[in-house]
Design an enzyme around this catalytic site. Structure first.
Site, mmCIF file in Angstrom:
data_model
loop_
_atom_site.group_PDB
_atom_site.id
_atom_site.type_symbol
_atom_site.label_atom_id
_atom_site.label_comp_id
_atom_site.label_asym_id
_atom_site.label_seq_id
_atom_site.Cartn_x
_atom_site.Cartn_y
_atom_site.Cartn_z
ATOM 1 N N ASP A 155 0.818 -1.205 0.000
ATOM 2 C CA ASP A 155 0.000 0.000 0.000
ATOM 3 C C ASP A 155 0.854 1.257 0.000
ATOM 4 O OD1 ASP A 155 -2.402 -1.283 -0.075
ATOM 5 O OD2 ASP A 155 -2.800 -1.154 2.072
ATOM 6 N N LYS A 177 -3.768 3.302 -2.543
ATOM 7 C CA LYS A 177 -4.888 4.194 -2.800
ATOM 8 C C LYS A 177 -4.615 5.527 -2.132
ATOM 9 C CE LYS A 177 -8.186 0.342 -2.600
ATOM 10 N NZ LYS A 177 -8.442 -0.589 -1.526
ATOM 11 N N MET A 292 -7.178 9.371 9.008
ATOM 12 C CA MET A 292 -7.680 9.868 7.716
ATOM 13 C C MET A 292 -8.696 10.999 7.908
ATOM 14 S SD MET A 292 -8.206 6.089 5.972
ATOM 15 C CE MET A 292 -9.065 5.467 7.437
#
Length: 376
Positions: A155, A177, A292
């Site tokens: 990732d 991502k 996030m």
């Protein structure tokens, strides 16, 4: 040769053949131009030169010269589509031939060389947490598995320093991502894991932090187990633990914080206000850690204050925690969003809210406030 993937990859590959004016170019791109912000990041940014150099095996020989050029030459050589989906599909088109070849090699190796994998049995899949960035925070078990892998799907938030530990014969494939760009959909990641496990490969799925804390590791484990693939999980130090320790912030502290709560700043379908849990999270005796949550912090802070959390609650925002590029902003809750904007913090940024933040030796009034909190 038939595609080694099931319907998800067939859909992605067939999409490349759609003739929409301006949506795709006749020659797939290799990457886009790098910039200084990307090159200085401790993580794998979506179009960084380091990513393409690391994953060079998966791009066909026609693009090897481009990988060795500097950014100016590559900018002139690459044809860059204007939208992120076109870039993603072009990237997949470049990778498919080499992925097919690797599958065939692994199948041949299993059938002819024996080893630990039964002739007709699946390989191993490991979900490995790599911590918040500092390679010294890896577990010994994680290091052993990383060094023995055939293929590693990694990732964005797996740090470059961690990836440097990968064995010389292993293959790396970026599946990261970021906001506005997913190099692979979650379904495509599932199919990659399944395809290579069925070929008998030793597959390692590298995730930042802990794979089962906001890492979608549970989804990947569930999918593979339904297909008869055994999955082993190797935990990692989640960002909340690693970064709070770096700052000297105890997530719980007797008489100050009796619990800790992890929140995500993203909703499943996106949007600007997914933090509907604020009413229940506004507890002055709890520590809140928001993953996030950079873009949704202004809304969250207002909701927390509205539901009773004092506006002067100590808080911290930490960008790229535990890496040499770490930056930290301390502020009271009502001022934190403005301080973050002034400092121009970028993702990944972890947010810690609660009275325990004032116990950090880096809190501006730490010595006075810490003694007051402990006495209280």
């Amino acid at each position: 040769m038939a595609l080694p993937y099931t319907h998800y990859y067939k859909l992605s590959f067939s999409a490349l053949n759609l003739k929409k004016s301006g949506s795709l170019h006749s020659h797939p791109i290799c990457c886009v131009q790098c910039n200084s912000d990307v090159s200085s990041s401790p993580f794998t940014e979506k179009h960084s030169l380091k990513r393409y150099q690391r994953d060079h095996w998966v791009y066909n020989s026609n693009n090897q010269e481009l990988l060795s050029l500097n950014s100016d030459d590559r900018a002139a050589s690459c044809s860059v589509p204007s939208d992120s989906d076109s870039i993603r599909l072009n990237d997949i088109a470049l990778q498919l031939p080499e992925l097919r070849k690797l599958l065939e090699v692994l199948k041949h190796k299993r059938e002819n060389c024996g080893g630990h994998v039964p002739k007709n049995g699946p390989g191993n899949v490991f979900l490995v947490g790599t911590g918040p960035g500092d390679p010294d925070l890896l577990t010994l078990k994680a290091v052993k598995v990383i060094k023995k892998a055939d293929l590693l799907l990694y990732d964005r938030l797996v740090s470059n320093a961690v990836l440097d530990l990968v064995g010389p014969d292993a293959r790396l494939l970026y599946v990261g991502k970021t906001a506005g760009y997913h190099s692979r959909t979650q379904e495509e990641i599932h199919e990659l894991l399944l395809s290579f496990a069925e070929a008998g490969a030793n597959v390692v799925r590298l995730k930042g932090g802990d794979p089962l804390v906001f890492g979608r590791g549970g989804e990947e484990m569930d999918f593979l187990q339904q297909q008869g693939i055994q999955v082993k999980v190797i935990p990692g130090i989640t960002a909340a633990s690693g970064i709070s320790a770096e700052l000297g912030i105890p997530l719980t502290h007797r008489g100050v914080a009796t619990s800790v709560r992890f929140l995500t700043g993203h909703s499943r379908k996106g949007g600007t206000d997914p933090l509907f849990v604020a009413e229940n999270a506004a507890d002055p005796d709890s520590t809140l850690v928001v993953y996030m949550g950079l873009s949704t912090l202004p809304s969250l802070a207002q909701k927390l204050i509205h539901h009773g959390l004092p506006q002067d609650t100590p808080a911290a925002a930490v960008e790229r925690g535990t890496t040499p590029q770490q930056r930290t902003v301390f502020a009271e809750l009502e001022d934190l969003a403005d301080k973050i904007k002034t400092a121009e913090l970028v993702s990944p940024t972890l947010i810690i809210i609660g009275k325990v933040v004032a116990l950090s030796p880096f809190w501006p009034q730490s010595s006075i406030e810490a003694s007051c909190l402990v006495e209280a």
